[in-house]
Enzyme design. Structure first.
Site, short mmCIF file in Angstrom:
data_model
loop_
_atom_site.label_atom_id
_atom_site.label_comp_id
_atom_site.label_asym_id
_atom_site.label_seq_id
_atom_site.Cartn_x
_atom_site.Cartn_y
_atom_site.Cartn_z
N SER A 153 0.83 -1.21 0.00
CA SER A 153 0.00 0.00 0.00
C SER A 153 0.86 1.26 0.00
O SER A 153 1.98 1.26 0.50
CB SER A 153 -0.89 0.03 1.24
OG SER A 153 -1.66 -1.13 1.33
N1 SAH Z 1 -1.50 -3.35 3.23
C1 SAH Z 1 -0.66 -4.30 2.53
C2 SAH Z 1 -1.10 -4.50 1.10
C3 SAH Z 1 -2.27 -5.33 0.97
S1 SAH Z 1 -2.61 -5.75 -0.71
C4 SAH Z 1 0.77 -3.79 2.50
O1 SAH Z 1 1.03 -2.69 2.96
O2 SAH Z 1 1.63 -4.49 1.98
C5 SAH Z 1 -4.00 -6.77 -0.39
C6 SAH Z 1 -3.66 -8.15 0.10
O3 SAH Z 1 -4.89 -8.79 0.40
C7 SAH Z 1 -2.97 -9.01 -0.93
O4 SAH Z 1 -1.78 -9.51 -0.43
C8 SAH Z 1 -3.98 -10.13 -1.20
O5 SAH Z 1 -3.40 -11.38 -1.47
C9 SAH Z 1 -4.76 -10.15 0.09
N2 SAH Z 1 -6.09 -10.74 0.02
C10 SAH Z 1 -7.01 -10.64 -0.97
N3 SAH Z 1 -8.12 -11.33 -0.66
C11 SAH Z 1 -7.90 -11.88 0.57
C12 SAH Z 1 -8.67 -12.71 1.44
N4 SAH Z 1 -9.91 -13.12 1.13
N5 SAH Z 1 -8.13 -13.09 2.61
C13 SAH Z 1 -6.88 -12.71 2.95
N6 SAH Z 1 -6.10 -11.94 2.17
C14 SAH Z 1 -6.61 -11.51 1.00
#
Ligand code: SAH
Length: 240
Positions: free
Chosen positions: A68
């Site tokens: 993010s």
């Molecule tokens: N805030 C994080 C970025 C998140 S990106 C950072 O700073 O790095 C969103 C993440 O959500 C991704 O890694 C994706 O794989 C995960 N994701 C998507 N759907 C999901 C679910 N149902 N359960 C758990 N994780 C999920």
């Protein structure tokens, strides 16, 4: 007499600029800004991008996912009003950067990620930073994590078509949930507060996150690279 002043290295210029921008946008909670500034974002980035750690962009972290934008992390955490005694559920660990910021602000972070390789990498990095009040689990976070509910704060780091009902159930009385809610390309940043009268929902502008893929999210077939480009492109709008 007197104490010896501790000399601290000046903050990197891009980080100073980021903090100034956040203050100008109204993110005034010094605890949040301090936690952000003391979390080395470079640890959570692929090697080639480390010199750009404090640029306010989302970067590709592999598996079609992104780390993010730091300004979005700060805004979401500020909206959630994370307190030192809070137990926090984070959906979508990704790189683990936001997890690390949260861990500095609350009692315990339960974080869930659906991609095992990202979860393993995040676990390693969080341990490297000595953050012990965190547990990373591989599971479908659209269903929450019932075993440790209720949570004072639930932060959803991926775009949901609607707020998954299990997450609302797992929110404590007085708890705050922050999530991007909407379509695959554009969402609204929403905060839901659980009070005596029920759930109060407020909107805080536009955002653009990768999709929440799961039973209460988008279908896996929709959850790949959902349009737009990755890499240096800011995938998450500042949303004011
Ligand atoms: N805030 C994080 C970025 C998140 S990106 C950072 O700073 O790095 C969103 C993440 O959500 C991704 O890694 C994706 O794989 C995960 N994701 C998507 N759907 C999901 C679910 N149902 N359960 C758990 N994780 C999920």
């Amino acid at each position: 007499m007197g104490s010896c002043p501790v000399r601290q290295a000046p903050l990197p210029v891009p980080l100073q600029q980021l903090l100034a921008k956040l203050r100008a946008q109204g993110v005034a909670d010094e605890r949040v800004l301090q936690a952000l500034a003391s979390t080395p974002r470079e640890v959570f980035l692929p090697e080639g991008l480390r010199v750009r750690a404090w640029e306010d962009f989302a970067f590709d972290i592999g598996f079609g996912q992104t780390i993010s934008q730091p300004s979005v992390v700060a805004r979401m955490i500020a909206l959630a009003q994370v307190g030192p005694e809070d137990r926090v559920l984070e959906i979508g660990t990704g790189s683990g950067f936001q997890t690390a910021v949260l861990a500095r602000l609350c009692r315990f972070v339960f974080t869930v990620e659906r991609i095992p390789q990202l979860a393993a990498q995040a676990r390693f990095r969080l341990a490297q930073l000595g953050l012990r009040n965190v547990t990373v689990q591989v599971m479908d976070g659209s269903l929450g994590w019932r075993a440790h509910a209720p949570y004072d704060v639930i932060l959803v780091s991926a775009a949901a078509p609607t707020i998954p009902p299990p997450l609302l159930e797992q929110l404590a009385q007085g708890g705050r949930l922050v999530a991007p809610v909407g379509g695959l390309n554009q969402q609204e940043l929403v905060r839901v507060t659980r009070g005596g009268e029920g759930f109060l929902s407020q909107s805080f502008g536009q955002a653009s996150f990768v999709p929440l893929v799961g039973k209460e999210g988008f279908a896996a077939s929709q959850g790949g690279r959902a349009g737009g480009s990755f890499g240096e492109q800011p995938r998450e709008a500042k949303g004011s």
